[in-house]
Design an enzyme around this catalytic site. Structure first.
Site, short mmCIF file in Angstrom:
data_model
loop_
_atom_site.label_atom_id
_atom_site.label_comp_id
_atom_site.label_asym_id
_atom_site.label_seq_id
_atom_site.Cartn_x
_atom_site.Cartn_y
_atom_site.Cartn_z
N ASP A 218 -9.42 2.87 30.25
CA ASP A 218 -10.47 3.94 31.52
C ASP A 218 -9.14 3.45 33.16
O ASP A 218 -8.10 2.91 32.88
CB ASP A 218 -11.34 3.79 32.09
CG ASP A 218 -11.97 4.58 32.74
OD1 ASP A 218 -11.82 4.57 34.50
OD2 ASP A 218 -13.23 5.39 32.28
N HIS A 241 -6.25 4.89 32.52
CA HIS A 241 -5.70 5.80 34.43
C HIS A 241 -5.48 5.21 35.74
O HIS A 241 -6.09 6.51 36.55
CB HIS A 241 -7.77 6.35 34.31
CG HIS A 241 -8.23 6.49 32.13
ND1 HIS A 241 -8.87 7.72 32.57
CD2 HIS A 241 -7.80 6.94 31.91
CE1 HIS A 241 -9.13 8.03 31.72
NE2 HIS A 241 -8.72 7.36 30.76
#
Ligand SMILES: *[C@@H]1O[C@H](CO)[C@@H](O)[C@H](O)[C@H]1NC(C)=O
Length: 397
Positions: A218, A241
């Protein structure tokens, strides 16, 4: 008593003073930790911490090389001396089964002033089993799994050199902290591990993250509501991310995000580069003084992004604008390659358009076969400087 008789006791007193000034080392193995990776060493580690924390002289807890199973650890202050050191050289392992960890954090540091965490040790969350049970995307609630480490109300402290491995949820959660430096920490989890944010900062002031190496599933770094004066420097990110401010505007009464500086970072094969994200249909909020400078992008899917329609699980009132006001933002000296043609997206809220956005010296090439890099803007009129490729606001809406 003559002088000769007094010498030994004088020596003892001098030794005692010397030890008080330096404090003592508490080795967890002397306190009963087995370091065999099988029996639960939580109690021995906690007993060592309690002794060090109760000491009136600055003391040190030492976790030597070895594998320590620990169901959960709570390094609780306040401590009596002005400073305390936790030296981790070993590997501390969480139970793989999330239900064996009480609460929402596996390793917690709480209410401590003057903490140093050092050594090359590893906090291994053993997250594999938990990732398969993660139902965040379905429920929208992601609090059912424990974070690897949390720093809560920790002040004037330094965390260096440690590794967070395979966390079940976030790796490092920083909450209510003030003046804490995270230096050269390593974060590692696979690309497909869900919601394993690297470092999340919320309601904290004066946090510096420098020279971290982050690979995760993430955001590498996410900066949530109530964060002020945060510096992110020399961080490498990928897979992951990207580095984000937000998401903001999901909850009522979020505090402003003010004064974020992200500099000299390298992102490789990440989903986003540097971004600011807020939910649509949000309560009002503030994000201001956000600066991104000297960033290298290697095959990043959307290198530069303001997304005020952030809705990862697809159940938002997309028509209602975000009311988080974004202002004083700069993206400068950002270079490298984009994995999609849309290299720069500045999608601001139609309810509260972005203000005072500056974009300068951008050189982002699309590394695919067909077409070249482009950009889009809505509800923002950035002021431009330096050389810009692609052209900024090539598409306006
Ligand atoms: C670039 O990123 C894309 C999408 O994330 C990926 O499929 C591709 O393998 C990457 N290319 C390289 C050279 O790493």
């Amino acid at each position: 008593m003559n002088i000769r008789d007094a010498v030994p006791s004088l020596l003892m007193i001098l030794l005692a003073i010397a030890f008080r000034a330096h404090g003592a080392d508490f080795n967890v193995q002397s306190m009963g930790a087995k370091a065999n990776g099988k029996s639960d060493d939580s109690q021995a580690i906690m007993n060592s911490w309690k002794k060090a924390c109760e000491s009136t002289a600055p003391s040190k807890v030492v976790i030597p090389k070895g594998t320590y199973l620990a169901s959960s650890l709570k390094f609780q202050g306040p401590c009596k001396a002005k400073s305390i050191i936790l030296q981790v050289d070993g590997t501390i392992q969480a139970p793989a089964d999330p239900s064996k960890i009480g609460g929402n954090t596996w390793v917690l540091f709480q209410n401590i002033d003057g903490l140093t965490v050092s050594g090359g040790g590893i906090f291994d969350g053993q997250g594999k089993l938990a990732w398969s049970k993660n139902d965040c995307a379905k429920t929208g609630k992601c609090s059912s799994l424990p974070n690897n480490m949390a720093f809560s109300s920790v002040t004037n402290s330094k965390i260096q050199g440690i590794t967070s491995l395979d966390s079940k949820l976030f790796h490092v959660n920083i909450i209510n902290c003030n003046n804490v430096v995270f230096q050269s920490i390593i974060i590692s989890a696979p690309e497909n591990s869900l919601n394993t944010d690297g470092i999340h900062i919320g309601r904290s002031k004066g946090i510096t993250i420098s020279n971290a190496r982050i690979k995760t599933g993430d955001d590498c770094v996410s900066i949530g509501d109530g964060s002020e004066q945060v510096r992110v420097e020399g961080v490498t990110c990928g897979p992951g991310h990207g580095i984000s401010v937000g998401s903001l505007g999901k909850y009522q009464n979020e505090q402003p995000v003010i004064g974020i500086n992200v500099r000299n970072c390298i992102l490789t094969n990440t989903m986003n580069g540097v971004r600011v994200k807020t939910w649509p249909a949000s309560p009002s909020g503030v994000a201001s003084d956000l600066h991104f400078e000297g960033i290298t992008m290697n095959n990043v899917s959307t290198p530069v992004l303001i997304d005020q329609q952030y809705c990862p699980y697809g159940n938002c009132q997309q028509m209602m604008p975000s009311k988080v006001k974004i202002s004083k933002v700069s993206f400068k000296n950002i270079k490298g390659t984009s994995a999609t043609p849309m290299a720069v997206r500045l999608v601001c809220s139609k309810g509260v358009p972005c203000q005072n956005v500056q974009v300068g010296d951008i050189n982002l090439k699309y590394n695919g076969k067909d077409g070249s890099a482009t950009s889009e803007c809505s509800n923002v009129k950035p002021s431009l400087s330096g050389s810009l490729f692609p052209k900024i606001c090539a598409r306006m809406s």
